[in-house]
Design a protein around this motif. Structure first.
Motif, mmCIF file in Angstrom:
data_model
loop_
_atom_site.group_PDB
_atom_site.id
_atom_site.type_symbol
_atom_site.label_atom_id
_atom_site.label_comp_id
_atom_site.label_asym_id
_atom_site.label_seq_id
_atom_site.Cartn_x
_atom_site.Cartn_y
_atom_site.Cartn_z
ATOM 1 N N SER A 380 43.682 47.409 39.949
ATOM 2 C CA SER A 380 42.784 48.428 39.408
ATOM 3 C C SER A 380 41.357 47.906 39.259
ATOM 4 C CB SER A 380 43.306 48.931 38.063
ATOM 5 O OG SER A 380 43.255 47.912 37.086
ATOM 6 N N LYS A 381 41.201 46.612 39.052
ATOM 7 C CA LYS A 381 39.866 46.025 38.874
ATOM 8 C C LYS A 381 39.342 45.344 40.145
ATOM 9 C CE LYS A 381 40.876 45.349 33.987
ATOM 10 N NZ LYS A 381 41.089 44.409 32.857
ATOM 11 N N LYS A 382 40.108 45.544 41.256
ATOM 12 C CA LYS A 382 39.714 45.020 42.566
ATOM 13 C C LYS A 382 39.506 43.500 42.541
ATOM 14 C CE LYS A 382 37.773 49.308 44.379
ATOM 15 N NZ LYS A 382 38.469 50.151 43.383
ATOM 16 N N ILE A 383 40.423 42.821 41.886
ATOM 17 C CA ILE A 383 40.414 41.357 41.859
ATOM 18 C C ILE A 383 41.326 40.857 42.976
ATOM 19 C CG2 ILE A 383 41.095 39.320 40.527
ATOM 20 C CD1 ILE A 383 40.472 40.898 37.986
ATOM 21 N N PRO A 384 40.804 40.099 43.929
ATOM 22 C CA PRO A 384 41.662 39.578 45.002
ATOM 23 C C PRO A 384 42.665 38.577 44.438
ATOM 24 C CG PRO A 384 39.508 38.559 45.114
ATOM 25 C CD PRO A 384 39.411 39.625 44.065
ATOM 26 N N TYR A 385 43.909 38.654 44.915
ATOM 27 C CA TYR A 385 44.914 37.726 44.398
ATOM 28 C C TYR A 385 45.883 37.322 45.498
ATOM 29 C CZ TYR A 385 48.118 41.751 44.138
ATOM 30 O OH TYR A 385 48.898 42.840 44.436
ATOM 31 N N VAL A 386 46.527 36.212 45.264
ATOM 32 C CA VAL A 386 47.578 35.702 46.136
ATOM 33 C C VAL A 386 48.841 35.645 45.298
ATOM 34 C CG1 VAL A 386 48.363 33.741 47.505
ATOM 35 C CG2 VAL A 386 45.953 34.324 47.461
#
Length: 671
Positions: A380-386
């Motif tokens: 929702s906060k457009k944080i890239p993650y792996v």
């Protein structure tokens, strides 16, 4: 030469028979095992006399590549290799084929093994309680029995009943009835493998370990070849792997590196006793410890050391920070999981706004499910993650489709590969595929099979089927080109099958071609393909143009990882240890303590622990039992900074006030 501290140097230059290096978290165990190999090479030991073993191909390859950089001149660096236990056993079988009739068999990967077990089970197999038993359950029972060298009854108890209530008469009755039903199924599965010339993932170790134990001439030859066996992550070995290593105790030198405090894979069959009692069970063995930690600050290590000290087991280790002092860990109390997720993700955004990187942050949970709220907040906060968890590239459907053609070329009697390959094409279902297979696998040569497919009587066969196999066969000794040929021939069909996903899936084959270029034949590539460890896999979300991403991981998948900032979710009484773990007994409880230790020691500079204030009384009925065994009971306040509603407090809020006195914990018995 590799730079070493005094503890590491003593280990690397050890001159005795066998050595266990107890390497605490962040103490440079990989550097030490590389230094040991480098020391042996400088003493004149030839690289092909040194077996370097690790549990994943990635770590084995990393050790070998780093060793090549430091190794002295005048040696053949191509002979420096790192192996997994399985690839090493595969190599031994191929080096001594007269002792192993299995050396020409085709390896089964996990999906293939499930397919074979399904054939053995039949469609409506039910246990004594008339419950349908899944192929995955029987496969897990078989695998556990092979890897732990236990009886079928013990494996059934572990897999089906979670080691719960061992003394319960009803459970014993269920186990015995299950054994009578499942034993014939497993026999059918074993007979099927023999008939079709298959060898599964567990057979690799079992066949070699058993043959080395029985065959003195083979044992002498193999131990003369491998004078030094270097084992990484010794704490993860299971009884079958230990049985394999035991054959090298007399004729070779064992150099084993690991950490008993990071032994967290009992559910896979890892035996904690192998490393914890190493010097008692390996004759002429010694033990050295690495205690200088290069990863974390002392405040993080003080908390980690304290967690171990509360155990009834004697780990007898206290890590010291090479980097000195830093920030005190925070113990953060939240109202619910959503508040927890918002605090973490808002903190990530604030750090990035100040010039930090997403990749500086790691979030750890007990399961993939426990990470879901943080994952949702990242989206929702457009944080890239792996995210660590899911299906590996080698197990992806499009890769297995192309590999099925290569597997048929490697072993034209590979029935499972034929089933998958044929059903990819329009007009061929299960029945038609079975009719084709029943005909082609009776033929003596591959050429006859191709000819049969080209002129199949009684039904039309797509001309692309024999053409694809013939094209792949042209490159039998060049697996990278063989893969190109397979992809090219199958592309129209695959594009139709995967539609809009095809472009992204097709890019995976370039990665696999690079892997294939290091293999000498299709058979060798297929062997490596099916031996790829069943590790958690990376899913990158929002990282198309950068590798900068937050890491979301289960604790079990985080071993070997580190980050500047680490957040540990849901550190509640009913989670550490969990309700189920408490029912399984002291051994399982202590393994969960080690899981917490692993999580704590991933942090380099900042460590944040989260607790849900309401969870204890709203979710669990046996609150007193959970509080009694809670790992953070009696936690000294000077080890953490306590935060409630964003405000620092001097004491723990209810219901987390430390209990007076020691928790009632029975003696731990390894018997």
């Amino acid at each position: 030469m590799i730079q070493l501290n005094e503890q590491q140097r003593m280990a690397a230059e050890f001159e005795g028979k066998h050595l266990l290096v107890l390497a605490g978290a962040g103490t440079g165990k990989t550097g030490t095992i590389i230094a040991r190999a480098d020391y042996l090479l400088r003493k004149g030991v030839q690289p092909n006399r040194i077996a370097i073993l690790s549990f994943t191909r990635k770590s084995a390859r990393e050790i070998a590549e780093r060793l090549k950089l430091s190794a002295p001149g005048g040696i053949n660096k191509k002979e420096i290799t790192g192996r997994t236990f399985h690839s090493w056993c595969n190599e031994i079988m191929h080096l001594y084929p007269d002792h192993f009739p299995h050396h020409g068999y085709t390896p089964l990967d996990e999906d293939d093994r499930l397919s074979a077990m399904a054939l053995a089970l039949g469609k409506n197999f039910r246990d004594s309680k008339k419950e349908k038993v899944k192929k995955e359950v029987v496969t897990a029972i078989y695998s556990y029995a092979v890897n732990t060298l236990c009886s079928l009854s013990e494996a059934i108890l572990h897999v089906r009943y979670g080691n719960l209530e061992k003394e319960d008469e009803q459970v014993r009755q269920y186990v015995e009835e299950d054994r009578k039903l499942i034993a014939p199924v497993i026999k059918k599965y074993i007979d099927y493998k023999k008939e079709r010339r298959y060898i599964d993932y567990d057979d690799m170790l079992s066949v070699v370990a058993t043959q080395l134990e029985r065959d003195e001439a083979l044992r002498d030859a193999v131990t003369k070849r491998y004078r030094h066996v270097l084992v990484d992550e010794m704490q993860d070995t299971n009884p079958l792997q230990y049985k394999l290593l035991k054959s090298f105790v007399e004729g070779s030198h064992l150099f084993c590196v690991g950490d008993d405090a990071q032994s967290i894979y009992a559910f896979r069959g890892a035996d904690f006793r192998t490393i914890h009692s190493f010097t008692e069970i390996i004759p002429r063995s010694e033990k050295l410890k690495l205690l200088r930690n290069y990863r974390s600050t002392q405040e993080i290590l003080d908390l980690s050391n304290w967690v171990l000290e509360q155990s009834p087991l004697r780990y007898d280790k206290k890590l010291e920070a090479h980097r000195g002092k830093g920030e005190m860990p925070s113990l953060i109390h939240v109202e619910d999981d959503w508040e927890e997720a918002d605090l973490i993700t808002d903190g990530i955004l604030d750090r990035v706004a100040e010039g930090g990187r997403y990749a500086d942050t790691m979030v750890l949970g007990r399961s993939v499910w426990s990470l879901s709220k943080v994952e949702g907040a990242c989206l929702s906060k457009k944080i890239p993650y792996v995210k660590y968890g899911g299906t590996s590239l080698m197990q992806s459907a499009h890769v297995r489709d192309v590999a099925s053609a290569m597997r048929i070329v490697a072993n034209s009697y590979d029935e499972i590969a034929w089933i998958r390959f044929l059903q990819l094409w329009d007009g061929i279902g299960e029945i038609k595929a079975s009719r084709i297979i029943s005909r082609v696998i009776t033929l003596a040569t591959f050429a006859e099979m191709i000819s049969c497919l080209q002129q199949f009587e009684g039904m039309e066969v797509n001309a692309a089927i024999p053409a694809t196999l013939a094209a792949v066969r042209e490159y039998n000794d060049r697996p990278a080109q063989a893969m190109e040929a397979a992809v090219k021939a199958m592309q129209p069909m695959l594009e139709k099958k995967y539609r809009e996903e095809w472009t992204s899936r097709a890019s995976d084959f370039e990665v696999l071609r690079e892997v294939a270029r290091s293999s000498g034949s299709i058979t060798e590539f297929i062997t490596e393909y099916v031996l790829d460890p069943k590790a958690e896999t990376t899913f990158k979300i929002g990282t198309k143009e950068t590798d900068d991403a937050v890491v979301l991981s289960t604790i079990h998948s985080a071993k070997g990882l580190e980050a500047e900032i680490v957040h540990i979710l849901n550190l509640n009484p009913a989670s550490f240890p969990s309700s189920r773990t408490i029912l399984q007994g002291e051994g399982a409880i202590e393994e969960e303590r080690r899981c917490l230790y692993v999580a704590l020691t991933r942090a380099k500079n900042s460590l944040n622990l989260y607790r849900n204030v309401r969870s204890l009384h709203t979710q669990y009925s046996d609150a007193n039992r959970h509080e009694q065994l809670y790992f953070l009971n009696n936690l000294p306040p000077h080890l953490v900074k306590i935060l409630v509603n964003g405000q620092e407090k001097k004491d723990f809020p209810a219901p987390f006030n430390p209990k007076q006195g020691e928790a009632d914990f029975p003696d731990f018995d390894f018997g």
